[in-house]
Design a protein around this motif. Sequence first.
Motif, PDB file in Angstrom:
ATOM      1  N   GLY B 188       0.813  -1.221   0.000  1.00 36.33           N
ATOM      2  CA  GLY B 188       0.000   0.000   0.000  1.00 36.33           C
ATOM      3  C   GLY B 188       0.840   1.262   0.000  1.00 36.33           C
ATOM      4  O   GLY B 188       0.307   2.372   0.109  1.00 36.33           O
ATOM      5  N   GLU B 189       2.140   1.116  -0.133  1.00 36.75           N
ATOM      6  CA  GLU B 189       3.015   2.278  -0.100  1.00 36.75           C
ATOM      7  C   GLU B 189       2.981   3.036  -1.443  1.00 36.75           C
ATOM      8  O   GLU B 189       2.831   2.430  -2.490  1.00 36.75           O
ATOM      9  N   ILE B 190       3.147   4.364  -1.356  1.00 33.92           N
ATOM     10  CA  ILE B 190       3.197   5.194  -2.562  1.00 33.92           C
ATOM     11  C   ILE B 190       4.659   5.412  -2.941  1.00 33.92           C
ATOM     12  O   ILE B 190       5.502   5.690  -2.080  1.00 33.92           O
ATOM     13  N   LYS B 496     -10.183  -2.081   3.983  1.00 35.92           N
ATOM     14  CA  LYS B 496      -9.578  -0.810   4.373  1.00 35.92           C
ATOM     15  C   LYS B 496      -8.077  -0.969   4.626  1.00 35.92           C
ATOM     16  O   LYS B 496      -7.416  -0.056   5.100  1.00 35.92           O
ATOM     17  N   GLY B 497      -7.553  -2.149   4.370  1.00 32.42           N
ATOM     18  CA  GLY B 497      -6.165  -2.446   4.719  1.00 32.42           C
ATOM     19  C   GLY B 497      -5.161  -1.933   3.704  1.00 32.42           C
ATOM     20  O   GLY B 497      -5.518  -1.347   2.679  1.00 32.42           O
ATOM     21  N   LYS B 498      -3.888  -2.156   4.019  1.00 33.82           N
ATOM     22  CA  LYS B 498      -2.823  -1.720   3.123  1.00 33.82           C
ATOM     23  C   LYS B 498      -2.255  -2.875   2.313  1.00 33.82           C
ATOM     24  O   LYS B 498      -1.659  -2.684   1.273  1.00 33.82           O
ATOM     25  N   ARG B 499      -2.400  -4.069   2.823  1.00 33.84           N
ATOM     26  CA  ARG B 499      -1.747  -5.221   2.239  1.00 33.84           C
ATOM     27  C   ARG B 499      -2.585  -5.797   1.106  1.00 33.84           C
ATOM     28  O   ARG B 499      -3.753  -6.125   1.300  1.00 33.84           O
ATOM     29  N   PHE B 500      -2.019  -5.900  -0.076  1.00 32.40           N
ATOM     30  CA  PHE B 500      -2.714  -6.499  -1.230  1.00 32.40           C
ATOM     31  C   PHE B 500      -4.181  -6.080  -1.303  1.00 32.40           C
ATOM     32  O   PHE B 500      -5.074  -6.925  -1.354  1.00 32.40           O
ATOM     33  N   ASN B 501      -4.400  -4.798  -1.320  1.00 35.20           N
ATOM     34  CA  ASN B 501      -5.787  -4.329  -1.318  1.00 35.20           C
ATOM     35  C   ASN B 501      -6.316  -4.233  -2.754  1.00 35.20           C
ATOM     36  O   ASN B 501      -6.348  -3.177  -3.365  1.00 35.20           O
TER      37      ASN B 501
END
Lengths: 256, 584
Positions: B188-190, B496-501
């Motif tokens: 989920g990082e930019i 709502k997560g960051k991982r493999f969304n």
Amino acid sequence: MATPTLDKEDVKPEAGFADSPYITITLRVRRFNPEVSADATWEDFQLEIDPKERVLDALHKVKWDMDGTLTFRRSCAHGICGSDAMRINGKNRLACKTLIKDINPGKPITVEPIKGLTVLKDLVVDMDPFFQAYRDVMPFLVTKGNEPTRERLQSAEDRERFDDTTKCILCAACTSSCPVFWNDGQYFGPAAIVNAHRFIFDSRDEAGEQRLEILNDKDGVWRCRTTFNCTDACPRGIEVTKAIQEVKRALITRRF
Amino acid sequence: MKIHKYDTVIVGAGGAGMRAAIEATKRSRTAVLTKLYPTRSHTGAAQGGMAAALANVEEDNWEWHTFDTIKGGDYLVDQDAAEILAKEAIDAVLDLEKMGLPFNRTPDGTIDQRRFGGHTRNHGEAAVRRSCYAADRTGHMILQTLYQNCVKEGVEFFNEFYVLDQIIVEVDGVKKSAGVVAYELATGEIHIFQAKSVIYASGGTGKFFKVTSNAHTLTGDGQAACYRRGIPLEDMEFFQFHPTGIWRMGILLTEGARGEGGILRNKDGERFMEKYAPVMKDLASRDVVSRSIYTEIREGRGCGPEGDHVYLDLTHLPPEQLDAKLPDITEFARTYLGIEPYTDPIPIQPTAHYAMGGIPTNVEGEVLADNTTVVPGLYAAGEVACVSVHGANRLGTNSLLDINVFGKRAGIAAAEYAAKSDFVELPENAQELVVSQVERLRDATGTERVAELRKELQETMDANVMVFRTEQTIKTAVEKIAELRERYLNVSIQDKGKRFNTDLLEAIELGNLLDLAEVMAQSALARKESRGGHYREDFPNRDDVNFMRHTMAYREVGDDGTETIRLDYKPVVQTRYQPMERKY
């Protein structure tokens, strides 16, 4: 012989394409999300589906209509891209090539990530070790000398020699069905050997010896115990075990 | 947030992206950002072949190929570009062979060739064997071969990185590319990738249709990212419907099936293409065949209880020939329909297949900001781009060719530009748009669901802007798309997560599809003629006086923030071929 896969379910596909009524199925999915919990759990979803649809369609129905957090990889949806290899009723298959009617929809259909690779979320596994093994076998044509101006010539028979192994889509269904690979992640695994085979037996290639030496390693072809799981798992119908045997034989005879 | 610096960044790792990467990596520090693993790209689904006038099996030359390409595109093709395509085709095929591609061979050991729609001897006399192929998995072999050579060259990939924004900076009055903003699926990082050159090779946008041969992931991300930043989109009304998709599913069954002798039949068993294309019959261009199929269906000669499809008949071909030349598509029929193609005809219908339009480029792959102005540092190649070598209708086997010829050209041009240029300074908060987009979706509490809106979009596109169009149907689509865009603002996601969304990314992809569907419908509404893949029942003839020109669609934002589409036009480059009536 220990085999992790169920016997082939001998369900004959129905001829024709007449409409069939929707049926209710239970999809039993292995869930894991370390953002939520360190433990993996089973979750059941009940849904209506046309039995001629794919397991991938069932997963989409869950994701799109019931639980958007369900996570899996997919792209082409017809068995060409290799994104959606998973364990369906205990057997490695592509979700997009498995029709509901062919896997006994009367009982819960279990769907789990492929084994031997770290699970990252739900059905998504870490594919990097798999692709590293592939890269390690020099999966590209190596030639020496001057390039011809036109194409290299190759007879239809020489082309046919490695046809089977060119079909590989790198889905990892074979490698992740292999008990040796489950116990030793260092083993190259069937898919990497298949891709080495594709070049070793290509009459145009000149690096066969190098690839054989790579596969002569302690983690190379000799780890194969000929369980045929890989051949059963391959969604492209490649005779994987036979290809591995041919590489073994080439190592002994140095003829290829 | 992370910032990376590369000379060249390539967005997409299908055929065009990897062909570009092989060239760019040799010449500059290159990164390839791909939303999938490279071998998952939809190039792999292409089946029938790659055109090149090798003349291995019969007389042929690139001038005939140029003519066929221009005629096939109903004279909307830029003729200088078509000439490059046909001329460089020969080296493009030989390059792939030298890289290791296992083509089928003739008895002499040269590359074998077969017939394909619209490819003819001597300007339309008869079908010619021009398609170089590897069974019915030529795209698979191209994708694998290019990936293999990327491994060999040590190309650096960022897998499962979604490019969500193109950074364009105005320097001394000139719009330049400064890099891209990407979202890493795993975390989920930019990420910001600052680059001297950026090449878009992110593929098509077929998922705005319901019945389509396209992968779920073909959502026009590259087109949308550029369009939002002021780059026009060219000829978006031209979309190809491949005649032979598996009925209802849309899975592609190659034109090579007809090249090998397959025949289309209606419910009476009649070989109906003889009526519509007396010379080329089943091997007329795709737009012609798709319209003929729907004409049969509309006039009550379709097959099945609902009369909504026709048959692809392969039953007269020897099983050995099917096994050797068409193994994959016969397996599709068995797997998905339970049909044995040796003995039973296969139910088919036209399927949304290929975007002729896209990001406008010149023949070096440089992206255009208007009819003539190049955006320094910005390139595009493959289906995402519009050179235009396909005009109003692409010939079969010219897309695998396009990605190789123009992928290579863009890779070289981008790396050479990077070698002589400096980085463009990043604007402050270059990531801002992506961050706000992602956060808005993650925090959204609206009641609309992505899957429902996407389904409604696909249904309206199939019903209203497919093979046959009228002002009324297109207006219906325009209104529906406007409604869906409104409802899209009220969409929420569950993950709502960051991982493999992937829930989040499907929402973003839907936004891209909505933007592009609107451009397509508006472009189609304004083109009051019929040409190639764009057929207006209310204007059934080609109108060279008013419409022998490319559509250029620009996104305009008013002072009050309202978005509109401004349509402009660009002349077609004509060199040696005068427009003629198109007959097959």
